[in-house]
Motif scaffolding. Structure first.
Motif, mmCIF file in Angstrom:
data_model
loop_
_atom_site.group_PDB
_atom_site.id
_atom_site.type_symbol
_atom_site.label_atom_id
_atom_site.label_comp_id
_atom_site.label_asym_id
_atom_site.label_seq_id
_atom_site.Cartn_x
_atom_site.Cartn_y
_atom_site.Cartn_z
ATOM 1 N N GLU A 270 1.405 -16.171 -12.842
ATOM 2 C CA GLU A 270 1.463 -15.221 -13.954
ATOM 3 C C GLU A 270 0.462 -14.090 -13.801
ATOM 4 O OE1 GLU A 270 1.422 -18.501 -14.311
ATOM 5 O OE2 GLU A 270 3.461 -18.830 -15.091
ATOM 6 N N ASP A 271 -0.546 -14.284 -12.935
ATOM 7 C CA ASP A 271 -1.555 -13.239 -12.718
ATOM 8 C C ASP A 271 -1.101 -12.184 -11.715
ATOM 9 O OD1 ASP A 271 -3.713 -14.139 -14.429
ATOM 10 O OD2 ASP A 271 -3.908 -15.840 -13.060
ATOM 11 N N ILE A 272 0.014 -12.404 -11.032
ATOM 12 C CA ILE A 272 0.547 -11.382 -10.146
ATOM 13 C C ILE A 272 1.104 -10.261 -11.006
ATOM 14 C CG2 ILE A 272 2.286 -10.859 -8.392
ATOM 15 C CD1 ILE A 272 2.041 -13.742 -7.430
ATOM 16 N N PRO A 273 0.661 -9.023 -10.816
ATOM 17 C CA PRO A 273 1.076 -7.923 -11.693
ATOM 18 C C PRO A 273 2.588 -7.706 -11.678
ATOM 19 C CG PRO A 273 -0.764 -7.262 -10.297
ATOM 20 C CD PRO A 273 -0.269 -8.567 -9.766
ATOM 21 N N ALA A 274 3.067 -7.115 -12.758
ATOM 22 C CA ALA A 274 4.494 -6.821 -12.889
ATOM 23 C C ALA A 274 4.860 -5.484 -12.252
ATOM 24 C CB ALA A 274 4.901 -6.836 -14.358
ATOM 25 N N SER A 275 3.860 -4.693 -11.858
ATOM 26 C CA SER A 275 4.140 -3.394 -11.248
ATOM 27 C C SER A 275 3.051 -3.053 -10.240
ATOM 28 C CB SER A 275 4.238 -2.292 -12.307
ATOM 29 O OG SER A 275 3.036 -2.196 -13.038
ATOM 30 N N LEU A 276 3.376 -2.190 -9.294
ATOM 31 C CA LEU A 276 2.443 -1.838 -8.234
ATOM 32 C C LEU A 276 1.182 -1.156 -8.749
ATOM 33 C CD1 LEU A 276 4.993 -0.496 -5.575
ATOM 34 C CD2 LEU A 276 3.834 -2.712 -5.564
ATOM 35 N N ASP A 277 1.316 -0.373 -9.811
ATOM 36 C CA ASP A 277 0.147 0.360 -10.312
ATOM 37 C C ASP A 277 -0.867 -0.533 -11.009
ATOM 38 O OD1 ASP A 277 1.738 -0.141 -12.511
ATOM 39 O OD2 ASP A 277 1.599 1.885 -13.335
ATOM 40 N N LYS A 278 -0.559 -1.813 -11.138
ATOM 41 C CA LYS A 278 -1.505 -2.754 -11.749
ATOM 42 C C LYS A 278 -2.227 -3.594 -10.704
ATOM 43 C CE LYS A 278 -0.633 -1.811 -16.106
ATOM 44 N NZ LYS A 278 0.337 -0.718 -15.918
ATOM 45 N N LEU A 279 -2.003 -3.307 -9.433
ATOM 46 C CA LEU A 279 -2.693 -4.049 -8.371
ATOM 47 C C LEU A 279 -4.183 -3.739 -8.388
ATOM 48 C CD1 LEU A 279 -0.080 -3.483 -5.532
ATOM 49 C CD2 LEU A 279 -0.704 -5.711 -6.492
ATOM 50 N N ALA A 280 -5.001 -4.768 -8.186
ATOM 51 C CA ALA A 280 -6.455 -4.604 -8.190
ATOM 52 C C ALA A 280 -6.954 -4.163 -6.823
ATOM 53 C CB ALA A 280 -7.117 -5.923 -8.580
ATOM 54 N N ASP A 281 -8.103 -3.522 -6.813
ATOM 55 C CA ASP A 281 -8.702 -3.055 -5.561
ATOM 56 C C ASP A 281 -9.546 -4.146 -4.932
ATOM 57 O OD1 ASP A 281 -9.589 -1.401 -3.493
ATOM 58 O OD2 ASP A 281 -11.333 -0.729 -4.651
ATOM 59 N N ASP A 282 -9.360 -4.359 -3.639
ATOM 60 C CA ASP A 282 -10.216 -5.254 -2.859
ATOM 61 C C ASP A 282 -10.758 -4.454 -1.673
ATOM 62 O OD1 ASP A 282 -11.503 -7.153 -1.389
ATOM 63 O OD2 ASP A 282 -9.764 -8.465 -1.106
ATOM 64 N N HIS B 153 0.831 -1.207 0.000
ATOM 65 C CA HIS B 153 0.000 0.000 0.000
ATOM 66 C C HIS B 153 0.866 1.258 0.000
ATOM 67 C CE1 HIS B 153 -2.870 -3.055 1.382
ATOM 68 N NE2 HIS B 153 -3.808 -2.262 0.901
ATOM 69 N N LEU B 154 1.868 1.261 0.860
ATOM 70 C CA LEU B 154 2.766 2.413 0.917
ATOM 71 C C LEU B 154 3.541 2.557 -0.389
ATOM 72 C CD1 LEU B 154 4.105 4.724 2.467
ATOM 73 C CD2 LEU B 154 5.738 3.058 3.385
ATOM 74 N N GLY B 155 3.989 1.448 -0.937
ATOM 75 C CA GLY B 155 4.731 1.498 -2.193
ATOM 76 C C GLY B 155 3.916 2.101 -3.319
ATOM 77 N N LEU B 156 2.645 1.694 -3.421
ATOM 78 C CA LEU B 156 1.783 2.244 -4.463
ATOM 79 C C LEU B 156 1.502 3.722 -4.204
ATOM 80 C CD1 LEU B 156 0.048 2.034 -6.948
ATOM 81 C CD2 LEU B 156 -1.775 1.017 -5.557
ATOM 82 N N ALA B 157 1.293 4.086 -2.948
ATOM 83 C CA ALA B 157 1.047 5.494 -2.606
ATOM 84 C C ALA B 157 2.246 6.361 -3.003
ATOM 85 C CB ALA B 157 0.758 5.633 -1.116
#
Length: 205
Positions: free
Chosen positions: A123-135, A71-75
């Motif tokens: 393979e479904d784990i994103p390659a970058s933080l900005d591609k993380l899905a919202d839960d 979370h901090l990394g994406l922020a």
């Protein structure tokens, strides 16, 4: 065969180069961390980053995978921060990708589950933080802990277990955590149905 030695365990890495080891985050939590960052002065920002080393693992092709603080990394990525400190836990750069991910999951350093609690492929784990899905249930779990619904636990991915618990118990209209939902979440947190979860604080009298 000896494993490679990491000569500099503390690295300085651009947030957009960090690789996640999970599929989701609570985007509302990310927004809150961005607000906190914006309200800090230059000195306090430096102190925050210095106090939050990102635990990481060197993976195939020398990519840096973080195993906490998503979370901090994406922020910080969204706020345009140039670099963050990464403390390397292990160097697995010599492993083949499939062995790497199995090893990561065995060490509880990977959580390949989507925002519906479905087990996904590595393979479904994103390659970058900005591609993380919202839960949004991940956000609910975090807010319930902050409101003393349960205790912080050292068990990896503990809040994901709480998120899955709430997903089966509560509806989140529009993906929003309302005051009414929070009240229900706290009652559930102190019920016997939650006794199996990490950090359970006991049943209400």
């Amino acid at each position: 065969m000896s494993t490679p030695h990491v000569p500099h365990p503390l690295l300085s890495v651009a947030p957009d180069k960090l690789r996640p080891t999970q599929i989701t985050v609570g985007k509302a939590e990310v927004a809150e961390k961005r607000d906190i960052w914006r309200n800090l002065g230059k000195k306090k920002r430096k102190e925050l980053i210095a106090a939050h080393w990102f635990p990481g693992v060197v993976g195939p092709k020398g990519k840096i995978y973080i195993v906490d603080h998503h979370h901090l990394g994406l922020a910080l990525l969204e706020e345009g921060v140039k670099t963050v400190p990464v403390m390397v836990q292990r160097d697995f750069s010599w492993l083949e990708p499939d062995v790497f991910w199995r090893t990561m999951e065995f060490n509880r350093w990977a959580h390949p589950y989507d925002q519906h609690s479905n087990r996904m492929s590595y393979e479904d784990i994103p390659a970058s933080l900005d591609k993380l899905a919202d839960d949004p249930y991940r956000t609910l779990a975090a807010r319930a802990r902050e409101a003393d619904g349960y205790s912080k636990d050292a068990m990896p991915y503990a809040e994901f277990l709480w998120a899955d618990f709430y997903r089966r118990q509560l509806q989140l209209p529009g993906g929003k955590v309302s005051a009414k939902v929070m009240q229900q979440a706290l009652l559930l947190a102190h019920g016997h149905a939650a006794a199996y979860l990490p950090g359970w604080a006991g049943a209400s009298e």
